[in-house]
Write a protein that holds these residues in place. Sequence first.
Motif, PDB file in Angstrom:
ATOM      1  N   ALA A  69     -24.998  28.499 -50.983  1.00  0.00           N
ATOM      2  CA  ALA A  69     -24.680  29.603 -50.346  1.00  0.00           C
ATOM      3  C   ALA A  69     -23.788  30.403 -51.367  1.00  0.00           C
ATOM      4  CB  ALA A  69     -23.974  29.388 -48.991  1.00  0.00           C
ATOM      5  N   ILE A  70     -23.271  31.714 -51.038  1.00  0.00           N
ATOM      6  CA  ILE A  70     -22.524  32.586 -51.766  1.00  0.00           C
ATOM      7  C   ILE A  70     -20.948  32.428 -51.433  1.00  0.00           C
ATOM      8  CG2 ILE A  70     -22.186  34.804 -52.941  1.00  0.00           C
ATOM      9  CD1 ILE A  70     -24.579  33.151 -53.875  1.00  0.00           C
ATOM     10  N   ALA A  71     -20.108  32.197 -52.102  1.00  0.00           N
ATOM     11  CA  ALA A  71     -18.759  32.368 -51.713  1.00  0.00           C
ATOM     12  C   ALA A  71     -18.379  33.684 -51.752  1.00  0.00           C
ATOM     13  CB  ALA A  71     -17.816  31.283 -52.731  1.00  0.00           C
ATOM     14  N   HIS A  72     -17.382  34.084 -50.810  1.00  0.00           N
ATOM     15  CA  HIS A  72     -16.891  35.514 -50.501  1.00  0.00           C
ATOM     16  C   HIS A  72     -15.730  35.528 -51.455  1.00  0.00           C
ATOM     17  CE1 HIS A  72     -15.096  39.340 -48.947  1.00  0.00           C
ATOM     18  NE2 HIS A  72     -14.148  38.481 -48.813  1.00  0.00           N
ATOM     19  N   GLY A  73     -15.073  34.420 -51.575  1.00  0.00           N
ATOM     20  CA  GLY A  73     -13.770  34.406 -52.256  1.00  0.00           C
ATOM     21  C   GLY A  73     -13.310  33.145 -52.870  1.00  0.00           C
ATOM     22  N   ALA A  74     -12.113  33.055 -53.291  1.00  0.00           N
ATOM     23  CA  ALA A  74     -11.649  31.590 -53.753  1.00  0.00           C
ATOM     24  C   ALA A  74     -11.433  30.844 -52.569  1.00  0.00           C
ATOM     25  CB  ALA A  74     -10.087  31.685 -54.395  1.00  0.00           C
ATOM     26  N   MET A  75     -11.879  29.368 -53.039  1.00  0.00           N
ATOM     27  CA  MET A  75     -11.583  28.304 -52.038  1.00  0.00           C
ATOM     28  C   MET A  75     -11.100  27.048 -52.866  1.00  0.00           C
ATOM     29  SD  MET A  75     -14.857  28.373 -49.596  1.00  0.00           S
ATOM     30  CE  MET A  75     -16.217  28.678 -50.714  1.00  0.00           C
ATOM     31  N   THR A  76     -10.511  26.051 -52.013  1.00  0.00           N
ATOM     32  CA  THR A  76      -9.862  25.071 -52.685  1.00  0.00           C
ATOM     33  C   THR A  76     -10.240  23.773 -52.070  1.00  0.00           C
ATOM     34  OG1 THR A  76      -7.753  26.175 -53.119  1.00  0.00           O
ATOM     35  CG2 THR A  76      -7.841  23.709 -53.080  1.00  0.00           C
ATOM     36  N   ALA A  77     -10.844  22.855 -52.602  1.00  0.00           N
ATOM     37  CA  ALA A  77     -11.673  21.480 -51.976  1.00  0.00           C
ATOM     38  C   ALA A  77     -10.416  20.643 -51.406  1.00  0.00           C
ATOM     39  CB  ALA A  77     -11.941  20.662 -53.278  1.00  0.00           C
ATOM     40  N   GLY A  78     -10.762  20.334 -50.235  1.00  0.00           N
ATOM     41  CA  GLY A  78      -9.826  19.714 -49.394  1.00  0.00           C
ATOM     42  C   GLY A  78      -8.953  20.501 -48.264  1.00  0.00           C
ATOM     43  N   THR A  79      -9.171  21.783 -48.562  1.00  0.00           N
ATOM     44  CA  THR A  79      -8.459  22.486 -47.437  1.00  0.00           C
ATOM     45  C   THR A  79      -9.407  23.483 -46.767  1.00  0.00           C
ATOM     46  OG1 THR A  79      -7.593  23.934 -49.266  1.00  0.00           O
ATOM     47  CG2 THR A  79      -6.307  22.089 -48.700  1.00  0.00           C
ATOM     48  N   ASP A  80     -10.173  23.992 -47.564  1.00  0.00           N
ATOM     49  CA  ASP A  80     -11.099  24.976 -47.189  1.00  0.00           C
ATOM     50  C   ASP A  80     -12.376  24.501 -46.804  1.00  0.00           C
ATOM     51  OD1 ASP A  80      -9.156  26.970 -47.375  1.00  0.00           O
ATOM     52  OD2 ASP A  80      -9.568  27.337 -49.395  1.00  0.00           O
ATOM     53  N   GLN A  81     -12.712  23.633 -45.698  1.00  0.00           N
ATOM     54  CA  GLN A  81     -14.057  23.176 -45.464  1.00  0.00           C
ATOM     55  C   GLN A  81     -14.970  23.785 -44.503  1.00  0.00           C
ATOM     56  OE1 GLN A  81     -12.777  20.940 -48.330  1.00  0.00           O
ATOM     57  NE2 GLN A  81     -14.625  20.181 -47.633  1.00  0.00           N
ATOM     58  N   ARG A  82     -14.356  24.143 -43.438  1.00  0.00           N
ATOM     59  CA  ARG A  82     -15.231  24.813 -42.559  1.00  0.00           C
ATOM     60  C   ARG A  82     -15.376  26.460 -42.874  1.00  0.00           C
ATOM     61  NH1 ARG A  82     -13.232  24.073 -36.553  1.00  0.00           N
ATOM     62  NH2 ARG A  82     -15.654  24.743 -36.360  1.00  0.00           N
ATOM     63  N   LEU A  83     -16.551  26.923 -42.823  1.00  0.00           N
ATOM     64  CA  LEU A  83     -16.738  28.169 -43.193  1.00  0.00           C
ATOM     65  C   LEU A  83     -17.198  29.148 -42.281  1.00  0.00           C
ATOM     66  CD1 LEU A  83     -18.616  27.362 -46.682  1.00  0.00           C
ATOM     67  CD2 LEU A  83     -16.017  27.686 -46.200  1.00  0.00           C
ATOM     68  N   GLY A  84     -16.682  30.539 -42.342  1.00  0.00           N
ATOM     69  CA  GLY A  84     -17.322  31.698 -41.486  1.00  0.00           C
ATOM     70  C   GLY A  84     -17.832  32.742 -42.415  1.00  0.00           C
ATOM     71  N   CYS A  85     -18.151  33.887 -41.734  1.00  0.00           N
ATOM     72  CA  CYS A  85     -18.688  35.245 -42.628  1.00  0.00           C
ATOM     73  C   CYS A  85     -17.712  35.970 -43.053  1.00  0.00           C
ATOM     74  CB  CYS A  85     -19.592  35.786 -41.677  1.00  0.00           C
ATOM     75  SG  CYS A  85     -20.948  34.734 -40.861  1.00  0.00           S
TER      76      CYS A  85
END
Length: 128
Positions: A69-85
Amino acid sequence: MAKISTYEGATLVSAECGGTVAEGRPVKVDAAGKIVHATAAADVAIGIVQSDGVSGDLVRVCVLGPSDAIAHGAMTAGTDQRLGCAANGLEPAGALHVAFAQWVPTTANLTPVAGDVIKVIVTGAGKA
């Protein structure tokens, strides 16, 4: 954009586009029963579209299981696991999001930014 991948074990359905859609983006069903981009936190996405399409095209959508999938913005492993639109792809699910996917960080992509291809597991919609 680089071709996204669907992995063994993914559940795919064919759906008709209700407008232009871009591969790797979350999609929802519109009032006419066609798929369109899911771009708002409150949107209930059905899955990740697997190829580009325009109105009337049939495209495959991963509705359950592994996909890119395509990321909308910055994410950090370990903290940003669940995703929405979000407007340009997936983002970490906050209190206002309807989460529908889980990010699977890889050693090559622990801190993705906007536009990066990420690996996800589509789990179905649920409040974050």
